[in-house]
Design a protein around this motif. Structure first.
Motif, mmCIF file in Angstrom:
data_model
loop_
_atom_site.group_PDB
_atom_site.id
_atom_site.type_symbol
_atom_site.label_atom_id
_atom_site.label_comp_id
_atom_site.label_asym_id
_atom_site.label_seq_id
_atom_site.Cartn_x
_atom_site.Cartn_y
_atom_site.Cartn_z
ATOM 1 N N ASP A 278 -7.915 -11.679 -1.160
ATOM 2 C CA ASP A 278 -7.507 -12.882 -0.415
ATOM 3 C C ASP A 278 -7.114 -12.589 1.028
ATOM 4 N N GLY A 279 -7.309 -11.338 1.485
ATOM 5 C CA GLY A 279 -7.018 -10.981 2.866
ATOM 6 C C GLY A 279 -5.666 -10.353 3.094
ATOM 7 N N ARG A 280 -4.791 -10.368 2.078
ATOM 8 C CA ARG A 280 -3.507 -9.681 2.248
ATOM 9 C C ARG A 280 -3.747 -8.189 2.397
ATOM 10 N N ARG A 281 -2.813 -7.533 3.073
ATOM 11 C CA ARG A 281 -2.876 -6.084 3.243
ATOM 12 C C ARG A 281 -1.654 -5.454 2.585
ATOM 13 N N LEU A 282 -1.875 -4.305 1.973
ATOM 14 C CA LEU A 282 -0.810 -3.511 1.389
ATOM 15 C C LEU A 282 -0.696 -2.229 2.197
ATOM 16 N N VAL A 283 0.527 -1.791 2.434
ATOM 17 C CA VAL A 283 0.767 -0.583 3.221
ATOM 18 C C VAL A 283 1.738 0.295 2.451
ATOM 19 N N ARG A 284 1.429 1.587 2.377
ATOM 20 C CA ARG A 284 2.317 2.534 1.695
ATOM 21 C C ARG A 284 2.316 3.865 2.425
ATOM 22 N N ASP A 285 3.320 4.673 2.124
ATOM 23 C CA ASP A 285 3.477 6.014 2.694
ATOM 24 C C ASP A 285 2.636 6.987 1.869
ATOM 25 N N GLY B 232 1.389 7.314 -4.085
ATOM 26 C CA GLY B 232 1.240 6.127 -4.907
ATOM 27 C C GLY B 232 2.431 5.754 -5.755
ATOM 28 N N THR B 233 3.554 6.462 -5.600
ATOM 29 C CA THR B 233 4.723 6.171 -6.428
ATOM 30 C C THR B 233 5.834 5.468 -5.662
ATOM 31 N N GLY B 234 5.705 5.340 -4.367
ATOM 32 C CA GLY B 234 6.751 4.740 -3.543
ATOM 33 C C GLY B 234 6.562 3.249 -3.358
ATOM 34 N N PRO B 235 7.398 2.666 -2.528
ATOM 35 C CA PRO B 235 7.307 1.226 -2.276
ATOM 36 C C PRO B 235 6.030 0.860 -1.518
ATOM 37 N N VAL B 236 5.629 -0.384 -1.683
ATOM 38 C CA VAL B 236 4.450 -0.918 -1.014
ATOM 39 C C VAL B 236 4.863 -2.181 -0.272
ATOM 40 N N LEU B 237 4.502 -2.259 0.992
ATOM 41 C CA LEU B 237 4.745 -3.469 1.776
ATOM 42 C C LEU B 237 3.502 -4.346 1.711
ATOM 43 N N ALA B 238 3.699 -5.655 1.589
ATOM 44 C CA ALA B 238 2.581 -6.597 1.536
ATOM 45 C C ALA B 238 2.671 -7.542 2.726
ATOM 46 N N PHE B 239 1.521 -7.783 3.350
ATOM 47 C CA PHE B 239 1.446 -8.659 4.513
ATOM 48 C C PHE B 239 0.381 -9.722 4.286
ATOM 49 N N ALA B 240 0.708 -10.953 4.638
ATOM 50 C CA ALA B 240 -0.282 -12.024 4.622
ATOM 51 C C ALA B 240 -1.320 -11.734 5.696
ATOM 52 N N ARG B 241 -2.487 -12.320 5.555
ATOM 53 C CA ARG B 241 -3.565 -12.105 6.528
ATOM 54 C C ARG B 241 -3.090 -12.420 7.948
ATOM 55 N N GLN B 242 -2.371 -13.535 8.132
ATOM 56 C CA GLN B 242 -1.911 -13.930 9.461
ATOM 57 C C GLN B 242 -0.910 -12.927 10.027
ATOM 58 N N GLU B 243 -0.043 -12.392 9.176
ATOM 59 C CA GLU B 243 0.928 -11.390 9.627
ATOM 60 C C GLU B 243 0.215 -10.120 10.072
ATOM 61 N N TRP B 244 -0.761 -9.701 9.292
ATOM 62 C CA TRP B 244 -1.512 -8.485 9.625
ATOM 63 C C TRP B 244 -2.276 -8.658 10.931
ATOM 64 N N ASP B 245 -2.910 -9.815 11.090
ATOM 65 C CA ASP B 245 -3.653 -10.085 12.326
ATOM 66 C C ASP B 245 -2.732 -10.068 13.545
ATOM 67 N N ALA B 246 -1.528 -10.638 13.407
ATOM 68 C CA ALA B 246 -0.559 -10.637 14.510
ATOM 69 C C ALA B 246 -0.109 -9.212 14.827
ATOM 70 N N PHE B 247 0.096 -8.402 13.805
ATOM 71 C CA PHE B 247 0.487 -7.004 13.987
ATOM 72 C C PHE B 247 -0.599 -6.243 14.754
ATOM 73 N N LEU B 248 -1.850 -6.380 14.319
ATOM 74 C CA LEU B 248 -2.945 -5.682 15.001
ATOM 75 C C LEU B 248 -3.084 -6.131 16.449
ATOM 76 N N LYS B 249 -2.936 -7.408 16.699
ATOM 77 C CA LYS B 249 -3.018 -7.922 18.068
ATOM 78 C C LYS B 249 -1.933 -7.292 18.937
ATOM 79 N N SER B 250 -0.730 -7.160 18.389
ATOM 80 C CA SER B 250 0.370 -6.536 19.129
ATOM 81 C C SER B 250 0.111 -5.064 19.407
ATOM 82 N N VAL B 251 -0.420 -4.373 18.409
ATOM 83 C CA VAL B 251 -0.728 -2.945 18.595
ATOM 84 C C VAL B 251 -1.789 -2.780 19.684
#
Length: 71
Positions: free
Chosen positions: A34-41, A46-65
């Motif tokens: 569905d376009g969400r992104r998962l990010v992990r260390d 694969g045993t630690g926490p995972v952050l989840a971002f909506a498609r719009q949040e991820w797109d805003a993050f990439l634009k900022s970077v």
């Protein structure tokens, strides 16, 4: 944002090609259907926490970077 256990088990995480092979501080990203992104260390292997971002949040993050906001 909720992510199901099934989504975590079937997600395909990838590291940037710019990441070194020394096992250092890297993040891995997976894209869900569905376009969400998962990010992990990567050091957690694969045993630690995972952050989840909506498609719009991820797109805003990439634009900022790309715009140098975090530079």
């Amino acid at each position: 944002m909720d992510v199901t256990g099934e989504e975590l088990r079937t997600a395909t995480f990838r590291k940037s090609s710019f990441s070194g092979s020394d096992g250092g501080a890297c993040v891995e990203v997976a894209q869900l259907a569905d376009g969400r992104r998962l990010v992990r260390d990567s050091k957690q292997k694969g045993t630690g926490p995972v952050l989840a971002f909506a498609r719009q949040e991820w797109d805003a993050f990439l634009k900022s970077v790309r715009g140098g906001e975090f530079g």
